[in-house]
Write a protein that holds these residues in place. Structure first.
Motif, PDB file in Angstrom:
ATOM      1  N   GLU A   1       0.823  -1.214   0.000  1.00 24.70           N
ATOM      2  CA  GLU A   1       0.000   0.000   0.000  1.00 24.70           C
ATOM      3  C   GLU A   1       0.855   1.261   0.000  1.00 24.70           C
ATOM      4  O   GLU A   1       0.481   2.261  -0.599  1.00 24.70           O
ATOM      5  CB  GLU A   1      -0.955   0.016   1.202  1.00 24.70           C
ATOM      6  CG  GLU A   1      -2.063  -1.014   1.110  1.00 24.70           C
ATOM      7  CD  GLU A   1      -2.930  -0.869  -0.124  1.00 24.70           C
ATOM      8  OE1 GLU A   1      -3.284   0.270  -0.497  1.00 24.70           O
ATOM      9  OE2 GLU A   1      -3.238  -1.900  -0.741  1.00 24.70           O
ATOM     10  N   THR A   2       2.009   1.220   0.675  1.00 26.57           N
ATOM     11  CA  THR A   2       2.866   2.407   0.741  1.00 26.57           C
ATOM     12  C   THR A   2       3.773   2.532  -0.479  1.00 26.57           C
ATOM     13  O   THR A   2       4.382   3.573  -0.686  1.00 26.57           O
ATOM     14  CB  THR A   2       3.729   2.399   2.021  1.00 26.57           C
ATOM     15  OG1 THR A   2       4.501   1.193   2.047  1.00 26.57           O
ATOM     16  CG2 THR A   2       2.858   2.481   3.262  1.00 26.57           C
ATOM     17  N   SER A   3       3.845   1.500  -1.294  1.00 27.74           N
ATOM     18  CA  SER A   3       4.687   1.524  -2.487  1.00 27.74           C
ATOM     19  C   SER A   3       4.021   2.325  -3.609  1.00 27.74           C
ATOM     20  O   SER A   3       2.808   2.313  -3.757  1.00 27.74           O
ATOM     21  CB  SER A   3       4.948   0.098  -2.973  1.00 27.74           C
ATOM     22  OG  SER A   3       5.626   0.114  -4.206  1.00 27.74           O
ATOM     23  N   THR A   4       4.847   2.982  -4.406  1.00 28.23           N
ATOM     24  CA  THR A   4       4.331   3.737  -5.553  1.00 28.23           C
ATOM     25  C   THR A   4       4.320   2.882  -6.819  1.00 28.23           C
ATOM     26  O   THR A   4       3.911   3.358  -7.874  1.00 28.23           O
ATOM     27  CB  THR A   4       5.192   4.991  -5.804  1.00 28.23           C
ATOM     28  OG1 THR A   4       6.549   4.572  -6.025  1.00 28.23           O
ATOM     29  CG2 THR A   4       5.122   5.943  -4.624  1.00 28.23           C
ATOM     30  N   ALA A   5       4.762   1.647  -6.725  1.00 28.15           N
ATOM     31  CA  ALA A   5       4.832   0.757  -7.892  1.00 28.15           C
ATOM     32  C   ALA A   5       3.438   0.380  -8.381  1.00 28.15           C
ATOM     33  O   ALA A   5       2.472   0.405  -7.624  1.00 28.15           O
ATOM     34  CB  ALA A   5       5.612  -0.500  -7.535  1.00 28.15           C
ATOM     35  N   ASN A   6       3.362   0.023  -9.674  1.00 32.95           N
ATOM     36  CA  ASN A   6       2.104  -0.409 -10.272  1.00 32.95           C
ATOM     37  C   ASN A   6       2.041  -1.917 -10.479  1.00 32.95           C
ATOM     38  O   ASN A   6       0.961  -2.478 -10.544  1.00 32.95           O
ATOM     39  CB  ASN A   6       1.901   0.262 -11.628  1.00 32.95           C
ATOM     40  CG  ASN A   6       1.547   1.714 -11.501  1.00 32.95           C
ATOM     41  OD1 ASN A   6       0.894   2.118 -10.550  1.00 32.95           O
ATOM     42  ND2 ASN A   6       1.980   2.509 -12.446  1.00 32.95           N
ATOM     43  N   HIS A   7       3.198  -2.549 -10.616  1.00 28.21           N
ATOM     44  CA  HIS A   7       3.209  -3.978 -10.915  1.00 28.21           C
ATOM     45  C   HIS A   7       3.986  -4.731  -9.842  1.00 28.21           C
ATOM     46  O   HIS A   7       5.150  -4.439  -9.587  1.00 28.21           O
ATOM     47  CB  HIS A   7       3.824  -4.242 -12.290  1.00 28.21           C
ATOM     48  CG  HIS A   7       3.587  -5.633 -12.764  1.00 28.21           C
ATOM     49  ND1 HIS A   7       2.351  -6.080 -13.175  1.00 28.21           N
ATOM     50  CD2 HIS A   7       4.418  -6.686 -12.868  1.00 28.21           C
ATOM     51  CE1 HIS A   7       2.437  -7.355 -13.524  1.00 28.21           C
ATOM     52  NE2 HIS A   7       3.686  -7.738 -13.345  1.00 28.21           N
ATOM     53  N   PHE A   8       3.303  -5.709  -9.224  1.00 29.00           N
ATOM     54  CA  PHE A   8       3.890  -6.498  -8.153  1.00 29.00           C
ATOM     55  C   PHE A   8       3.979  -7.957  -8.592  1.00 29.00           C
ATOM     56  O   PHE A   8       3.139  -8.435  -9.350  1.00 29.00           O
ATOM     57  CB  PHE A   8       3.029  -6.408  -6.885  1.00 29.00           C
ATOM     58  CG  PHE A   8       2.931  -5.010  -6.336  1.00 29.00           C
ATOM     59  CD1 PHE A   8       3.845  -4.550  -5.406  1.00 29.00           C
ATOM     60  CD2 PHE A   8       1.935  -4.153  -6.760  1.00 29.00           C
ATOM     61  CE1 PHE A   8       3.769  -3.262  -4.912  1.00 29.00           C
ATOM     62  CE2 PHE A   8       1.846  -2.864  -6.265  1.00 29.00           C
ATOM     63  CZ  PHE A   8       2.767  -2.421  -5.339  1.00 29.00           C
TER      64      PHE A   8
END
Length: 171
Positions: free
Chosen positions: A75-82
């Motif tokens: 949730e705190t990450s700015t990434a779009n793909h995990f």
């Protein structure tokens, strides 16, 4: 008393003060306020990975602390793909990685595994099925935005040398 208003033509706006229609788009001021809609940079799989972690990989009371930390880090990450890293083909959860589409490298966000994984380190790739709550092997070696999980070969799992165990003293 009857009020009458002029009928507006399709594509024209009504000037209520003068009781006439204005058909020139140049007379309508252009909106210069803040941009309310932001075009997404590319598709995100955050919701799918969140479901996979909470309902499949780390389901149950015993996994709750790890699940909560993993979800919070996502949730705190700015990434779009995990991407989820599995230990092997038994799909045992190890870590969550973010993928940089420009460099095609995966960086560990949370969990246990190599800090950085390149495409040549990937052994097999998986797709998560939300309705069946399970992962399925994708018969391909190409990493794309449709990939949800992956494994790496066993030799990348070798333990780092730690502190030697304390020898017990004889009595």
């Amino acid at each position: 008393m009857t009020l009458s208003c002029p009928t507006a033509l399709p594509g024209a706006s009504l000037d209520w003060e003068n009781g006439s229609t204005i058909s020139s788009p140049a007379s309508i001021p252009e909106y210069t306020g803040p941009k309310l809609y932001k075009e997404p940079s590319f598709k995100s799989n955050k919701f799918i990975i969140h479901n996979a972690i909470t309902r499949c990989c780390l389901a149950g009371k015993v996994n709750e602390p790890q699940k909560n930390k993993t979800v919070e880090d996502m949730e705190t990450s700015t990434a779009n793909h995990f991407l989820i890293l599995f230990r092997d083909s038994s799909c045992q959860f190890r870590a969550v990685y973010t993928m940089n589409p420009e460099t095609e490298e995966m960086v560990r966000l949370t969990g246990i595994g190599p800090r950085l994984i390149t495409l040549d380190m990937v052994e097999s790739i998986y797709k998560y099925s939300s309705d069946r709550k399970q992962f399925t092997v994708i018969p391909s070696k190409t990493m794309s935005m449709s990939v949800d999980a992956f494994t790496i070969p066993g030799h990348f799992w070798q333990k780092r040398p730690g502190t030697p165990k304390k020898l017990s003293t004889p009595k």
